[in-house]
Structures are given as structure tokens and as C-alpha cells.
Design a protein around this motif. Sequence first.
Motif, mmCIF file in Angstrom:
data_model
loop_
_atom_site.group_PDB
_atom_site.id
_atom_site.type_symbol
_atom_site.label_atom_id
_atom_site.label_comp_id
_atom_site.label_asym_id
_atom_site.label_seq_id
_atom_site.Cartn_x
_atom_site.Cartn_y
_atom_site.Cartn_z
ATOM 1 N N MET A 87 -6.297 2.799 -17.275
ATOM 2 C CA MET A 87 -5.461 1.849 -17.998
ATOM 3 C C MET A 87 -3.989 2.049 -17.647
ATOM 4 S SD MET A 87 -7.100 -0.269 -20.080
ATOM 5 C CE MET A 87 -5.862 -0.719 -21.261
ATOM 6 N N SER A 88 -3.552 3.282 -17.534
ATOM 7 C CA SER A 88 -2.138 3.498 -17.230
ATOM 8 C C SER A 88 -1.810 3.028 -15.809
ATOM 9 C CB SER A 88 -1.748 4.957 -17.422
ATOM 10 O OG SER A 88 -2.478 5.785 -16.559
ATOM 11 N N PHE A 89 -2.741 3.197 -14.875
ATOM 12 C CA PHE A 89 -2.531 2.692 -13.519
ATOM 13 C C PHE A 89 -2.470 1.165 -13.528
ATOM 14 C CE2 PHE A 89 -4.177 1.300 -9.347
ATOM 15 C CZ PHE A 89 -3.182 1.836 -8.542
ATOM 16 N N LYS A 137 18.090 -7.584 -18.246
ATOM 17 C CA LYS A 137 18.007 -8.209 -19.565
ATOM 18 C C LYS A 137 17.185 -7.356 -20.517
ATOM 19 C CE LYS A 137 18.322 -12.982 -18.003
ATOM 20 N NZ LYS A 137 17.645 -14.280 -17.981
ATOM 21 N N ALA A 138 17.744 -7.111 -21.709
ATOM 22 C CA ALA A 138 17.047 -6.285 -22.695
ATOM 23 C C ALA A 138 15.764 -6.957 -23.177
ATOM 24 C CB ALA A 138 17.962 -5.996 -23.881
ATOM 25 N N GLY A 139 15.780 -8.271 -23.325
ATOM 26 C CA GLY A 139 14.591 -8.994 -23.777
ATOM 27 C C GLY A 139 13.445 -8.882 -22.783
ATOM 28 N N SER A 140 13.775 -9.001 -21.513
ATOM 29 C CA SER A 140 12.757 -8.869 -20.463
ATOM 30 C C SER A 140 12.229 -7.441 -20.405
ATOM 31 C CB SER A 140 13.343 -9.248 -19.104
ATOM 32 O OG SER A 140 13.764 -10.578 -19.106
ATOM 33 N N ARG A 141 13.137 -6.485 -20.591
ATOM 34 C CA ARG A 141 12.749 -5.079 -20.575
ATOM 35 C C ARG A 141 11.769 -4.796 -21.714
ATOM 36 N NH1 ARG A 141 17.639 -2.185 -21.609
ATOM 37 N NH2 ARG A 141 18.312 -3.125 -19.676
ATOM 38 N N TRP A 142 12.082 -5.299 -22.921
ATOM 39 C CA TRP A 142 11.208 -5.067 -24.070
ATOM 40 C C TRP A 142 9.865 -5.775 -23.892
ATOM 41 C CZ3 TRP A 142 9.710 -1.952 -27.457
ATOM 42 C CH2 TRP A 142 8.847 -2.359 -28.475
ATOM 43 N N LYS A 143 9.883 -6.980 -23.359
ATOM 44 C CA LYS A 143 8.630 -7.716 -23.148
ATOM 45 C C LYS A 143 7.724 -6.966 -22.173
ATOM 46 C CE LYS A 143 6.790 -12.225 -21.987
ATOM 47 N NZ LYS A 143 7.057 -13.587 -21.585
ATOM 48 N N SER A 144 8.298 -6.421 -21.123
ATOM 49 C CA SER A 144 7.506 -5.650 -20.160
ATOM 50 C C SER A 144 6.986 -4.361 -20.782
ATOM 51 C CB SER A 144 8.355 -5.309 -18.933
ATOM 52 O OG SER A 144 8.732 -6.469 -18.259
ATOM 53 N N PHE A 145 7.835 -3.680 -21.552
ATOM 54 C CA PHE A 145 7.406 -2.420 -22.169
ATOM 55 C C PHE A 145 6.382 -2.647 -23.271
ATOM 56 C CE2 PHE A 145 7.923 1.256 -25.031
ATOM 57 C CZ PHE A 145 7.552 2.243 -24.137
ATOM 58 N N SER A 146 6.458 -3.785 -23.938
ATOM 59 C CA SER A 146 5.528 -4.060 -25.040
ATOM 60 C C SER A 146 4.088 -4.169 -24.556
ATOM 61 C CB SER A 146 5.939 -5.321 -25.797
ATOM 62 O OG SER A 146 5.728 -6.456 -25.001
ATOM 63 N N THR A 147 3.895 -4.478 -23.271
ATOM 64 C CA THR A 147 2.524 -4.507 -22.752
ATOM 65 C C THR A 147 1.931 -3.101 -22.672
ATOM 66 O OG1 THR A 147 3.220 -4.329 -20.436
ATOM 67 C CG2 THR A 147 3.007 -6.538 -21.341
ATOM 68 N N CYS A 148 2.792 -2.088 -22.689
ATOM 69 C CA CYS A 148 2.329 -0.703 -22.554
ATOM 70 C C CYS A 148 2.282 0.055 -23.875
ATOM 71 C CB CYS A 148 3.261 0.055 -21.616
ATOM 72 S SG CYS A 148 3.468 -0.699 -20.018
ATOM 73 N N VAL A 149 2.951 -0.447 -24.897
ATOM 74 C CA VAL A 149 3.099 0.309 -26.136
ATOM 75 C C VAL A 149 1.756 0.632 -26.783
ATOM 76 C CG1 VAL A 149 4.009 0.175 -28.492
ATOM 77 C CG2 VAL A 149 5.422 -0.491 -26.594
ATOM 78 N N SER A 150 0.855 -0.323 -26.849
ATOM 79 C CA SER A 150 -0.431 -0.079 -27.504
ATOM 80 C C SER A 150 -1.229 0.989 -26.767
ATOM 81 C CB SER A 150 -1.233 -1.373 -27.602
ATOM 82 O OG SER A 150 -1.390 -1.954 -26.332
ATOM 83 N N HIS A 151 -1.240 0.915 -25.452
ATOM 84 C CA HIS A 151 -1.961 1.932 -24.684
ATOM 85 C C HIS A 151 -1.287 3.286 -24.828
ATOM 86 C CE1 HIS A 151 -3.140 4.069 -20.899
ATOM 87 N NE2 HIS A 151 -4.310 3.773 -21.425
ATOM 88 N N LEU A 152 0.030 3.307 -24.839
ATOM 89 C CA LEU A 152 0.768 4.560 -24.975
ATOM 90 C C LEU A 152 0.482 5.222 -26.323
ATOM 91 C CD1 LEU A 152 2.713 6.237 -23.305
ATOM 92 C CD2 LEU A 152 4.594 5.001 -24.333
ATOM 93 N N LEU A 153 0.349 4.436 -27.376
ATOM 94 C CA LEU A 153 0.014 4.972 -28.694
ATOM 95 C C LEU A 153 -1.362 5.633 -28.679
ATOM 96 C CD1 LEU A 153 0.636 5.248 -31.734
ATOM 97 C CD2 LEU A 153 -0.377 2.993 -32.036
ATOM 98 N N LEU A 154 -2.343 4.965 -28.093
ATOM 99 C CA LEU A 154 -3.688 5.541 -28.010
ATOM 100 C C LEU A 154 -3.714 6.780 -27.128
ATOM 101 C CD1 LEU A 154 -5.910 2.364 -27.857
ATOM 102 C CD2 LEU A 154 -5.649 3.956 -29.735
ATOM 103 N N VAL A 155 -2.957 6.758 -26.045
ATOM 104 C CA VAL A 155 -2.885 7.922 -25.156
ATOM 105 C C VAL A 155 -2.324 9.118 -25.911
ATOM 106 C CG1 VAL A 155 -1.617 8.848 -23.158
ATOM 107 C CG2 VAL A 155 -2.816 6.685 -22.970
ATOM 108 N N ALA A 156 -1.307 8.895 -26.736
ATOM 109 C CA ALA A 156 -0.719 9.992 -27.511
ATOM 110 C C ALA A 156 -1.735 10.575 -28.495
ATOM 111 C CB ALA A 156 0.523 9.499 -28.256
#
Length: 192
Positions: A1-3, A113-132
Motif C-alpha cells: 500500500m505504501s508503494f 500550493k498548500a491546498g494541493s499539498r494537503w489534497k495529495s497528503f490526504s490520500t496517504c493519511v488513512s493508510h499512515l494511521l493504520l501503519v502506525a
Amino acid sequence: MSFDRYIAVCYPLQYGAVMTPRLCTQLTLGCWIAGFTDTFIPTLLVSKVWFCKSNIIDHFFCDVEHLLKLACSNTGLIQLINLCSSSLVVFGSLLCNITSYVCIIVSLTKISKAGSRWKSFSTCVSHLLLVAIIYGSSLFLCMRGATASYLDISKLSAFMTGIVTPLLNPFIYTLKNAQVHHSIHVLIFRRS
């Protein structure tokens, strides 16, 4: 998933060319083979151990570490092999996850752009939470001592990895859906 997340965020235009069905199959088979090998070797060694104590394991699944507590023969070598095997799998996959997320974060810092940065990172947040959650409890299970004082904490950690994480999966991944966001918003603000 991280890949997958790494390719989606860092190389979005090449995602379809990189994440082919063949690569997905190879990644899946690699995970299955590593998981099977990790459990097969200690299980094979435990099958040769002589047991003379109770046949009741004080855990909610048959873990090698808890099974070895019932053995009458010397199990030091098996415990060492089990620790090395588990550590190799856990730390190896953790290294892959950390490397992917470091590359993702480095790539995101280059977005202006901060909005674009957050939108891209938000695709990873859920997986990152489960990984932790998974690695927090897996690292504890891997590094715990064989003493009885850790038994209840070990059960809690195994419960987090084996039950809580799969239970949270649908909720965490559903919260990314815009319709779910809208429904939650309607539920919260209509009742207030």
C-alpha cells in the motif's frame, strides 16, 4: 500500500504504467511468501518440541511464544530464530513503508500550493494511521520478553493488530469519500 501511495503521489502520470496487474500480483505474492516463511520455520521447529505441561494456551490465538511456554525441552534456539525471523519481516516491511513515506513527504514539500499539498497528503493519511497502529503493536509483539508480566499487554497488543486494525479499515477508508463527509456533516448539524 505504501508503494502504491508513493507511485500515486510522486508519479501520478505514470501510475497506470507502473502499477500494472503483473506488478500488483508480484507484490502480493512477495508478501504472502514472506509471511508464510516467517511462520513456517518456527512452526516446523516447534513441531519437534516435547510438551509435558498443560495443553491450555493463555492467549486468544496460538502464538509460537506462548506455545513455547508449555514446552519441557530447551526452547532457547527456537525463541531466537522466531525473534530473528519476526524482526526481519517487521523491520524489513517497516523500512519499506518509512522509505515510501519519506519520499512522499519530500515530494509534497516541492508542491507550491498548500491546498494541493494537503489534497495529495490526504490520500496517504488513512493508510499512515493504520501503519502506525499495526507497527506499534507489531514492534511490541516482536520485542516483548517471554516473562509472564507482559502477558496482558501482549494480549492487548495482539488484539490491536489482529482485531482492531481490520475493524477500523472500512471506517478509515470510507471517511475519504465525499458523500460520507456530506452525510456526517448533515447528521451533526441537523441535530444541533
